[in-house]
Scaffold this active site. Structure first.
Site, PDB file in Angstrom:
ATOM      1  N   GLU A 145      -7.150   1.025  -5.582  1.00 38.77           N
ATOM      2  CA  GLU A 145      -6.262   2.159  -5.787  1.00 38.77           C
ATOM      3  C   GLU A 145      -6.026   2.528  -7.247  1.00 38.77           C
ATOM      4  O   GLU A 145      -5.630   3.658  -7.543  1.00 38.77           O
ATOM      5  CB  GLU A 145      -4.908   1.901  -5.127  1.00 38.77           C
ATOM      6  CG  GLU A 145      -4.052   0.842  -5.794  1.00 38.77           C
ATOM      7  CD  GLU A 145      -2.682   0.713  -5.132  1.00 38.77           C
ATOM      8  OE1 GLU A 145      -1.687   0.923  -5.834  1.00 38.77           O
ATOM      9  OE2 GLU A 145      -2.614   0.406  -3.930  1.00 38.77           O
ATOM     10  N   HIS A 187       0.803   4.836  -2.174  1.00 44.07           N
ATOM     11  CA  HIS A 187       1.730   3.855  -2.767  1.00 44.07           C
ATOM     12  C   HIS A 187       3.109   4.471  -3.008  1.00 44.07           C
ATOM     13  O   HIS A 187       3.667   4.413  -4.100  1.00 44.07           O
ATOM     14  CB  HIS A 187       1.165   3.295  -4.075  1.00 44.07           C
ATOM     15  CG  HIS A 187       1.627   1.899  -4.362  1.00 44.07           C
ATOM     16  ND1 HIS A 187       0.780   0.897  -4.755  1.00 44.07           N
ATOM     17  CD2 HIS A 187       2.863   1.330  -4.300  1.00 44.07           C
ATOM     18  CE1 HIS A 187       1.478  -0.224  -4.939  1.00 44.07           C
ATOM     19  NE2 HIS A 187       2.737   0.023  -4.666  1.00 44.07           N
ATOM     20  N   ARG A 242      -0.054  -5.243  -0.931  1.00 46.76           N
ATOM     21  CA  ARG A 242      -1.091  -5.156  -1.952  1.00 46.76           C
ATOM     22  C   ARG A 242      -2.428  -4.898  -1.259  1.00 46.76           C
ATOM     23  O   ARG A 242      -2.742  -5.502  -0.234  1.00 46.76           O
ATOM     24  CB  ARG A 242      -1.164  -6.446  -2.787  1.00 46.76           C
ATOM     25  CG  ARG A 242      -0.011  -6.621  -3.770  1.00 46.76           C
ATOM     26  CD  ARG A 242      -0.059  -5.580  -4.887  1.00 46.76           C
ATOM     27  NE  ARG A 242       1.008  -5.744  -5.870  1.00 46.76           N
ATOM     28  CZ  ARG A 242       2.183  -5.133  -5.819  1.00 46.76           C
ATOM     29  NH1 ARG A 242       2.448  -4.306  -4.806  1.00 46.76           N
ATOM     30  NH2 ARG A 242       3.077  -5.312  -6.773  1.00 46.76           N
TER      31      ARG A 242
END
Length: 326
Positions: free
Chosen positions: A260, A292, A231
């Site tokens: 993000e 990601h 994260r």
């Protein structure tokens, strides 16, 4: 059960449509919009919402969902830090997640980041395409005999331990719940001080927010490599920039980023990036950022779809909820 599927990506739909063949009692309506206070109204007349890592499921959203008659939040990911659990409990909304889909997918992506940063294969690729075969500037290092510290040793962390052991690395683990394995369990300060490479695999919470900050960098070796596929907010981005400028941080590999939600999973190639911190990070030659995609394999997407719909089916049938968060 009728599901409002937010932040829908076209790459997800084939996997969910295939999995839907086994659940005649479930229907999905796909919305490209992220779940926000402004878009929650789209969930009207639905039994559940299905959300991903960057959807907002805070107090304002949950209160709207409750008014609209939504009874469940289905996370198609493992983390649930974006859900206000106390408010969800207050409004009797069930919260279910996908606790593990393909730990190997994320672990293998970690190693890809490590090797790319070390061996500079991304730079070599560009050079060769321009008929430049000069090796100067491409010197790397072995993973063999390096000390790799893994913070958080759940299923992904364990999968990474197995891979790194195969490389002949010495693996340190910091996790209060870690069981003995092919690694050495240690405390955080020791791990930070002794590791050549540090990889983050812990959940985001109040305790782990900005776990890697100025103080943490000060405890690390000069030239350390940091990898984060967990994260974004585990790492203080400003502290990263300072560490990169001072060369305390020798390599940085990120698959996640603190802000993000404004960037990832969308094409911004025709826009001017307004995030000055992100722009500064990508300006360093020793920084590698992916959007990601650590989870992004066929095997993982198949498992995410299957488990998400199994969770929905258990709700619809009044069965024991295997993957219930709340």
């Amino acid at each position: 059960m009728d599901i409002a599927f937010f932040s829908a990506q076209k790459y997800e739909r084939p996997f969910f449509e295939q999995s839907l063949n086994g659940f005649s009692n479930i229907t999905i309506t796909y919305f490209e919009q992220s779940l926000l206070a402004q878009t929650a109204i789209l969930a009207k007349n639905f039994d559940a919402v299905c959300v991903f890592v960057n959807d907002t499921v805070d107090k304002a959203v949950i209160e709207q969902l409750a008014i609209l008659g939504v009874s469940a939040i289905l996370l198609r990911c493992a983390g649930f830090n974006n859900v206000d659990l106390p408010i969800a409990k207050q409004h009797n909304l069930s919260v279910l997640r996908v606790p593990a889909y393909s730990p190997e997918a994320v672990a293998e992506h970690c190693v890809a980041l490590m090797l790319t940063l070390s061996r500079k294969t991304h730079k070599a690729y560009n050079r060769v395409r321009e008929d430049n075969f000069d090796l100067n500037g491409l010197l790397g290092f072995n993973l063999h005999n390096k000390t790799v510290g893994i913070i958080g040793c759940g299923k992904i962390g364990q999968a990474l331990c197995n891979i790194l052991t195969g490389f002949g690395a010495n693996v340190l683990v910091c996790d209060p719940f870690a069981k003995p394995g092919n690694y050495t369990i240690t405390d955080l300060n020791t791990l930070l001080a002794q590791s050549d490479i540090i990889s983050l695999h812990c959940p985001l919470s109040e305790d782990t927010h900005h776990l890697i900050d100025d103080a943490a960098f000060n405890k690390m070796k000069t030239g350390v490599m940091l990898i984060n596929t967990s994260r974004g907010a585990l790492v203080n981005s400003q502290a990263c920039i300072k560490a990169l400028k001072s060369q305390k941080l020798g390599y940085l590999g990120l698959d996640v980023y603190e802000q993000e939600s404004e960037l990832f999973f969308k094409n911004h190639s025709d826009e001017i990036n307004q995030d000055d911190i992100f722009s500064r990070l990508v300006s360093f030659r020793n920084v590698l950022i992916t959007g990601h995609q650590g989870f992004f394999t066929q095997e993982a997407l198949t498992e995410i779809a299957n488990i998400t719909l199994q969770n929905a089916n258990e709700l619809a049938q009044g069965q024991t909820l295997t993957n219930q968060v709340l």
